[in-house]
Design a protein around this motif. Structure first.
Motif, PDB file in Angstrom:
ATOM      1  N   MET A   1      17.804  -9.218  -6.947  1.00 42.35           N
ATOM      2  CA  MET A   1      18.388  -8.585  -5.766  1.00 42.35           C
ATOM      3  C   MET A   1      17.398  -8.555  -4.609  1.00 42.35           C
ATOM      4  O   MET A   1      16.195  -8.674  -4.798  1.00 42.35           O
ATOM      5  CB  MET A   1      18.825  -7.152  -6.109  1.00 42.35           C
ATOM      6  N   LYS A   2      17.941  -8.361  -3.411  1.00 43.95           N
ATOM      7  CA  LYS A   2      17.099  -8.209  -2.228  1.00 43.95           C
ATOM      8  C   LYS A   2      16.473  -6.818  -2.223  1.00 43.95           C
ATOM      9  O   LYS A   2      17.062  -5.867  -2.737  1.00 43.95           O
ATOM     10  CB  LYS A   2      17.938  -8.379  -0.961  1.00 43.95           C
ATOM     11  N   PRO A   3      15.273  -6.666  -1.621  1.00 46.29           N
ATOM     12  CA  PRO A   3      14.673  -5.334  -1.493  1.00 46.29           C
ATOM     13  C   PRO A   3      15.651  -4.370  -0.826  1.00 46.29           C
ATOM     14  O   PRO A   3      16.336  -4.730   0.131  1.00 46.29           O
ATOM     15  CB  PRO A   3      13.451  -5.576  -0.611  1.00 46.29           C
ATOM     16  N   GLY A   4      15.746  -3.166  -1.365  1.00 47.79           N
ATOM     17  CA  GLY A   4      16.651  -2.155  -0.824  1.00 47.79           C
ATOM     18  C   GLY A   4      18.046  -2.211  -1.411  1.00 47.79           C
ATOM     19  O   GLY A   4      18.859  -1.319  -1.176  1.00 47.79           O
ATOM     20  N   GLY A   5      18.337  -3.251  -2.193  1.00 45.53           N
ATOM     21  CA  GLY A   5      19.649  -3.365  -2.819  1.00 45.53           C
ATOM     22  C   GLY A   5      19.855  -2.281  -3.868  1.00 45.53           C
ATOM     23  O   GLY A   5      18.901  -1.802  -4.479  1.00 45.53           O
TER      24      GLY A   5
ATOM     25  N   GLU B   1      33.064  10.425 -17.247  1.00 44.71           N
ATOM     26  CA  GLU B   1      34.066   9.748 -18.065  1.00 44.71           C
ATOM     27  C   GLU B   1      33.500   9.155 -19.353  1.00 44.71           C
ATOM     28  O   GLU B   1      33.794   8.013 -19.712  1.00 44.71           O
ATOM     29  CB  GLU B   1      34.783   8.676 -17.244  1.00 44.71           C
ATOM     30  N   GLY B   2      32.658   9.908 -20.040  1.00 43.63           N
ATOM     31  CA  GLY B   2      32.154   9.477 -21.332  1.00 43.63           C
ATOM     32  C   GLY B   2      30.993   8.498 -21.318  1.00 43.63           C
ATOM     33  O   GLY B   2      30.646   7.940 -22.347  1.00 43.63           O
ATOM     34  N   HIS B   3      30.412   8.268 -20.152  1.00 47.78           N
ATOM     35  CA  HIS B   3      29.240   7.399 -20.096  1.00 47.78           C
ATOM     36  C   HIS B   3      28.251   7.934 -19.071  1.00 47.78           C
ATOM     37  O   HIS B   3      28.548   8.851 -18.328  1.00 47.78           O
ATOM     38  CB  HIS B   3      29.622   5.939 -19.776  1.00 47.78           C
ATOM     39  N   LEU B   4      27.067   7.348 -19.072  1.00 43.54           N
ATOM     40  CA  LEU B   4      26.023   7.699 -18.106  1.00 43.54           C
ATOM     41  C   LEU B   4      26.086   6.719 -16.945  1.00 43.54           C
ATOM     42  O   LEU B   4      26.402   5.540 -17.130  1.00 43.54           O
ATOM     43  CB  LEU B   4      24.648   7.626 -18.766  1.00 43.54           C
ATOM     44  N   ARG B   5      25.774   7.209 -15.757  1.00 43.22           N
ATOM     45  CA  ARG B   5      25.767   6.364 -14.558  1.00 43.22           C
ATOM     46  C   ARG B   5      24.450   6.585 -13.834  1.00 43.22           C
ATOM     47  O   ARG B   5      24.074   7.720 -13.527  1.00 43.22           O
ATOM     48  CB  ARG B   5      26.937   6.740 -13.646  1.00 43.22           C
ATOM     49  N   PHE B   6      23.741   5.490 -13.592  1.00 44.48           N
ATOM     50  CA  PHE B   6      22.462   5.522 -12.884  1.00 44.48           C
ATOM     51  C   PHE B   6      22.583   4.678 -11.625  1.00 44.48           C
ATOM     52  O   PHE B   6      23.194   3.609 -11.649  1.00 44.48           O
ATOM     53  CB  PHE B   6      21.340   4.932 -13.755  1.00 44.48           C
ATOM     54  N   VAL B   7      21.999   5.154 -10.536  1.00 46.86           N
ATOM     55  CA  VAL B   7      21.970   4.380  -9.293  1.00 46.86           C
ATOM     56  C   VAL B   7      20.504   4.141  -8.949  1.00 46.86           C
ATOM     57  O   VAL B   7      19.738   5.095  -8.755  1.00 46.86           O
ATOM     58  CB  VAL B   7      22.681   5.111  -8.133  1.00 46.86           C
ATOM     59  N   LEU B   8      20.132   2.877  -8.887  1.00 50.46           N
ATOM     60  CA  LEU B   8      18.747   2.491  -8.593  1.00 50.46           C
ATOM     61  C   LEU B   8      18.694   1.689  -7.304  1.00 50.46           C
ATOM     62  O   LEU B   8      19.628   0.948  -6.987  1.00 50.46           O
ATOM     63  CB  LEU B   8      18.190   1.624  -9.726  1.00 50.46           C
ATOM     64  N   ARG B   9      17.607   1.844  -6.556  1.00 48.69           N
ATOM     65  CA  ARG B   9      17.375   1.031  -5.360  1.00 48.69           C
ATOM     66  C   ARG B   9      16.165   0.143  -5.626  1.00 48.69           C
ATOM     67  O   ARG B   9      15.106   0.625  -6.039  1.00 48.69           O
ATOM     68  CB  ARG B   9      17.111   1.899  -4.141  1.00 48.69           C
ATOM     69  N   ARG B  10      16.338  -1.146  -5.365  1.00 50.36           N
ATOM     70  CA  ARG B  10      15.245  -2.089  -5.573  1.00 50.36           C
ATOM     71  C   ARG B  10      14.127  -1.789  -4.580  1.00 50.36           C
ATOM     72  O   ARG B  10      14.361  -1.549  -3.400  1.00 50.36           O
ATOM     73  CB  ARG B  10      15.720  -3.534  -5.387  1.00 50.36           C
ATOM     74  N   LYS B  11      12.908  -1.822  -5.091  1.00 49.37           N
ATOM     75  CA  LYS B  11      11.742  -1.535  -4.242  1.00 49.37           C
ATOM     76  C   LYS B  11      11.556  -2.624  -3.198  1.00 49.37           C
ATOM     77  O   LYS B  11      12.010  -3.752  -3.356  1.00 49.37           O
ATOM     78  CB  LYS B  11      10.481  -1.399  -5.097  1.00 49.37           C
ATOM     79  N   ALA B  12      10.844  -2.256  -2.154  1.00 46.29           N
ATOM     80  CA  ALA B  12      10.468  -3.237  -1.145  1.00 46.29           C
ATOM     81  C   ALA B  12       9.425  -4.180  -1.741  1.00 46.29           C
ATOM     82  O   ALA B  12       8.703  -3.815  -2.667  1.00 46.29           O
ATOM     83  CB  ALA B  12       9.900  -2.528   0.082  1.00 46.29           C
ATOM     84  N   GLU B  13       9.360  -5.358  -1.224  1.00 47.94           N
ATOM     85  CA  GLU B  13       8.349  -6.325  -1.710  1.00 47.94           C
ATOM     86  C   GLU B  13       6.954  -5.816  -1.402  1.00 47.94           C
ATOM     87  O   GLU B  13       6.739  -5.097  -0.441  1.00 47.94           O
ATOM     88  CB  GLU B  13       8.553  -7.687  -1.044  1.00 47.94           C
ATOM     89  N   GLY B  14       6.017  -6.242  -2.248  1.00 51.78           N
ATOM     90  CA  GLY B  14       4.633  -5.909  -1.958  1.00 51.78           C
ATOM     91  C   GLY B  14       4.096  -4.816  -2.716  1.00 51.78           C
ATOM     92  O   GLY B  14       4.048  -4.146  -3.495  1.00 51.78           O
TER      93      GLY B  14
END
Length: 78
Positions: free
Chosen positions: A28-32, A65-78
C-alpha cells in the motif's frame, strides 16, 4: 483519499493475521488504511505489538458481529 483496503483473516490463527496484514501494508501507499477482520483472540495483543514494532499506526480496534476489527494506517516511508 483512497478507500480503506479490507483484509479478511477470520478463522486464521496467530501469527497468520499479522503476517498477512504486514504483507498487505507493504503493498500500500504511505498513509493508506487497512481494515483487518479477525477471529483469533490473540490478534488483539498481536496487532498492538505489531504497530509498536513496525511504526504502522493502529487507529482503532474492537469487536463487532462476532469478530474483531482492526484499522491500521501504513507508516510514511523512511
Amino acid at each position: 483519499m483512497e478507500e480503506p483496503v479490507t483484509l479478511d483473516v477470520r478463522g486464521l490463527h496467530c501469527p497468520l493475521p499479522v503476517l498477512k496484514a504486514n504483507k498487505a501494508l507493504r503493498g500500500m501507499k504511505p498513509g493508506g488504511e487497512l481494515v483487518v477482520l479477525a477471529t483469533d483472540p490473540a490478534a488483539v495483543k498481536d496487532f498492538h505489538a505489531f504497530a509498536g514494532e513496525t511504526g504502522h499506526e493502529l487507529l482503532a480496534w474492537g469487536e463487532e458481529e462476532g469478530h474483531l476489527r482492526f484499522v491500521l494506517r501504513r507508516k510514511a516511508e523512511g
